[in-house]
Design an enzyme around this catalytic site. Structure first.
Site, PDB file in Angstrom:
ATOM      1  N   GLY A 103       0.754  -1.244   0.000  1.00 24.36           N
ATOM      2  CA  GLY A 103       0.000   0.000   0.000  1.00 24.36           C
ATOM      3  C   GLY A 103       0.782   1.291   0.000  1.00 24.36           C
ATOM      4  CB  CYS A 111     -13.166   1.379 -31.137  1.00 25.49           C
ATOM      5  SG  CYS A 111     -12.163   1.153 -32.595  1.00 25.49           S
ATOM      6  CE1 TYR A 118      -1.074  -4.045  -8.688  1.00 30.97           C
ATOM      7  CE2 TYR A 118      -0.072  -1.970  -7.991  1.00 30.97           C
ATOM      8  CZ  TYR A 118      -0.504  -3.250  -7.693  1.00 30.97           C
ATOM      9  OH  TYR A 118      -0.375  -3.725  -6.411  1.00 30.97           O
TER      10      TYR A 118
HETATM   11  N1  LLP Z   1      -1.113  -7.251  -0.702  1.00 26.77           N
HETATM   12  C1  LLP Z   1      -2.391  -7.463  -1.073  1.00 26.77           C
HETATM   13  C2  LLP Z   1      -3.189  -8.450  -0.343  1.00 26.77           C
HETATM   14  C3  LLP Z   1      -2.939  -6.707  -2.129  1.00 26.77           C
HETATM   15  O1  LLP Z   1      -4.212  -6.893  -2.468  1.00 26.77           O
HETATM   16  C4  LLP Z   1      -2.140  -5.762  -2.809  1.00 26.77           C
HETATM   17  C5  LLP Z   1      -2.673  -4.968  -3.919  1.00 26.77           C
HETATM   18  C6  LLP Z   1      -0.799  -5.614  -2.407  1.00 26.77           C
HETATM   19  C7  LLP Z   1      -0.320  -6.375  -1.344  1.00 26.77           C
HETATM   20  C8  LLP Z   1       0.153  -4.654  -3.055  1.00 26.77           C
HETATM   21  O2  LLP Z   1      -0.261  -3.339  -2.912  1.00 26.77           O
HETATM   22  P1  LLP Z   1       0.699  -2.136  -3.337  1.00 26.77           P
HETATM   23  O3  LLP Z   1       1.896  -2.183  -2.436  1.00 26.77           O
HETATM   24  O4  LLP Z   1       1.080  -2.352  -4.763  1.00 26.77           O
HETATM   25  O5  LLP Z   1      -0.130  -0.943  -3.156  1.00 26.77           O
HETATM   26  N2  LLP Z   1      -4.405  -2.102 -10.120  1.00 26.77           N
HETATM   27  C9  LLP Z   1      -4.399  -1.045  -9.135  1.00 26.77           C
HETATM   28  C10 LLP Z   1      -3.810  -1.501  -7.822  1.00 26.77           C
HETATM   29  C11 LLP Z   1      -4.502  -2.701  -7.230  1.00 26.77           C
HETATM   30  C12 LLP Z   1      -3.885  -3.183  -5.937  1.00 26.77           C
HETATM   31  C13 LLP Z   1      -4.479  -4.469  -5.492  1.00 26.77           C
HETATM   32  N3  LLP Z   1      -3.885  -5.053  -4.331  1.00 26.77           N
HETATM   33  C14 LLP Z   1      -3.657   0.162  -9.688  1.00 26.77           C
HETATM   34  O6  LLP Z   1      -3.210   0.119 -10.827  1.00 26.77           O
HETATM   35  O7  LLP Z   1      -3.573   1.183  -9.022  1.00 26.77           O
END
Ligand code: LLP
Length: 420
Positions: free
Chosen positions: A240, A344, A373
């Site tokens: 996060g 499109c 992502y």
């Molecule tokens: N752990 C779990 C259980 C998660 O669901 C996620 C991300 C992470 C770790 C890693 O989170 P990060 O450190 O990357 O914030 N597609 C979206 C982001 C979706 C995140 C989903 N879960 C975007 O492009 O912003």
């Protein structure tokens, strides 16, 4: 903008590689990662968390390319996976199973069996029915399941609604008021070794207070569960940590680590974190060529050869990515462009009214902050090529995922063989 991507003599470089050189070699569009930047991000976080002895499990969903996973694995990272596919990617990249955490709300029995057979570190369970399936899988294989319960602390992460997971109304985790029921269920299920507690409240967090709040909830639950006789030895804080796409000032690794210490030092917990975006986001760019510069009408459109299928984030989350010309044009008048792809759909829009020089057909542009992502969410929509990926390392560069062209895609389809 990270220093790994910068102009040198007016030409945008990835590390010491001129971006046009890559475009010449492989064509466009492509993702390009800077190996040194991946390492820098990892090292920043690892050194901040060193005192806490935390295991960094890279969230493979942010970027599943084997070379990317490997660049962290070679520094000692584990992996956070949410499907058997991601599990196989992590293993193929050399992540030891004992450093893999399996998260996700909908693990199937087949996925659980596969992960259990490899001997992963931990399953993070998110519902009471899942506990029963985990127990059954453990019984079949004659193994104890190393289990953490993912708790939903009902904290507002103050990020985009579509990437918020910490509120009670989302599908994620077990609500705090249901944890008693979950603990009672665990006691009835002999194959479960409840050793940990887990959380993940959302992605791209730019404020530190939601972490503070959620960590407080976790620390209280650790005490409560221990008092009830559960041997809680592990804590998984999820991912996060946000990155800078525009003007954000996300928490620094040092501030994050200080918060971890504030809540958990002295509790004798083996801590894990699951960062994705923080590790790869600013280590990657998307490079694309202008097909047409369409002027007039209500707007000017820069029509690129990259589209929403290659970089989904703007269409899905209205996300901002800086867009820069690969050849700096310092003398050029600034114009305002809607930057779009050829797909499109009106949502195939990367940015509106972007101030950019007078670009023309054939010019290259780079999207910043595309390392997380980006490629992992790419598709073949509109029967487009599944995008290729490149890594730069000093003055070297290499293809790390070849493009999946249309001949290969057509071969995925089969003629029907009817059965009844
Ligand atoms: N752990 C779990 C259980 C998660 O669901 C996620 C991300 C992470 C770790 C890693 O989170 P990060 O450190 O990357 O914030 N597609 C979206 C982001 C979706 C995140 C989903 N879960 C975007 O492009 O912003």
């Amino acid at each position: 903008m990270s220093s790994a991507f910068a102009y040198r003599s007016s030409i945008f470089h990835a590390e010491a590689v001129p971006v046009p050189r890559i475009a010449e070699a492989y064509g466009t569009p492509f993702y390009c990662y800077a190996r040194a930047e991946l390492h820098r991000a990892y090292d920043d976080l690892a050194s901040a968390l060193q005192e806490c002895g935390a295991l960094i499990c890279f969230a493979v969903k942010a970027n599943g390319n084997l070379s990317i996973i490997r660049s962290f694995a070679e520094r000692g990272a584990g992996a956070d996976v949410v499907s058997v596919g991601e599990l196989h990617r992590a293993l193929a990249a050399g992540v030891p199973p004992e450093k893999i955490i399996f998260s996700g709300v909908g693990k199937t029995r087949a996925e659980i069996d596969a992960a259990l057979a490899t001997g992963i570190y931990q399953f993070n369970a998110e519902s009471i029915p899942e506990l029963e399936v985990l127990n059954a899988a453990g019984a079949t294989l004659g193994r104890k399941i190393p289990l953490a319960l993912r708790v939903n602390p009902d904290v507002d992460p103050r990020t985009h609604a579509k990437i918020s997971t910490g509120r009670k109304a989302t599908k994620f985790g077990i609500a705090v008021e249901q944890t008693g029921q979950a603990l009672a269920a665990v006691q009835q299920l002999p194959q479960l070794d409840l050793c940990g507690i887990a959380m993940h409240i959302g992605s791209q967090l730019t404020a530190i207070q939601p972490f503070d709040e959620a960590f407080g909830v976790m620390a209280a639950l650790v005490a409560e569960w221990r008092a009830a006789g559960h041997d809680i030895r592990r804590l998984d804080l999820g991912g996060g940590i946000g990155i800078r796409y525009a003007e954000e000032t996300p928490p620094t690794p040092a501030a994050y680590a200080a918060l971890v210490k504030k809540h958990f030092s002295g509790l004798k917990l083996q801590i894990a974190v699951e960062p994705g975006r923080f590790l790869t986001g600013n280590a990657g760019i998307l490079v694309s060529r202008v097909i047409y510069a369409k002027r007039g009408g209500a707007k000017n459109f820069l029509i690129l050869d990259a589209a929403m299928n290659d970089l989904m984030r703007p269409a899905m989350y209205d996300s901002w990515h800086d867009i820069v010309p690969v050849q700096a044009m310092p003398g050029s008048a600034v114009e305002h462009w809607d930057v779009v792809g050829p797909v499109c759909e009106t949502s195939d829009l990367f940015g509106q009214d972007r101030a950019l020089p007078a670009l023309q057909s054939g010019d290259l542009v780079a999207f910043m902050g595309a390392g997380a992502y980006g490629a992992s969410m790419a598709s073949t929509y509109n029967a487009r090529v599944l995008i290729q990926e490149i890594m730069a390392d000093g003055d070297l560069f290499s293809l790390i995922r070849r493009p999946v062209n249309i001949e290969e895609q057509i071969a995925w389809d089969t003629d029907p063989v009817w059965v009844r």
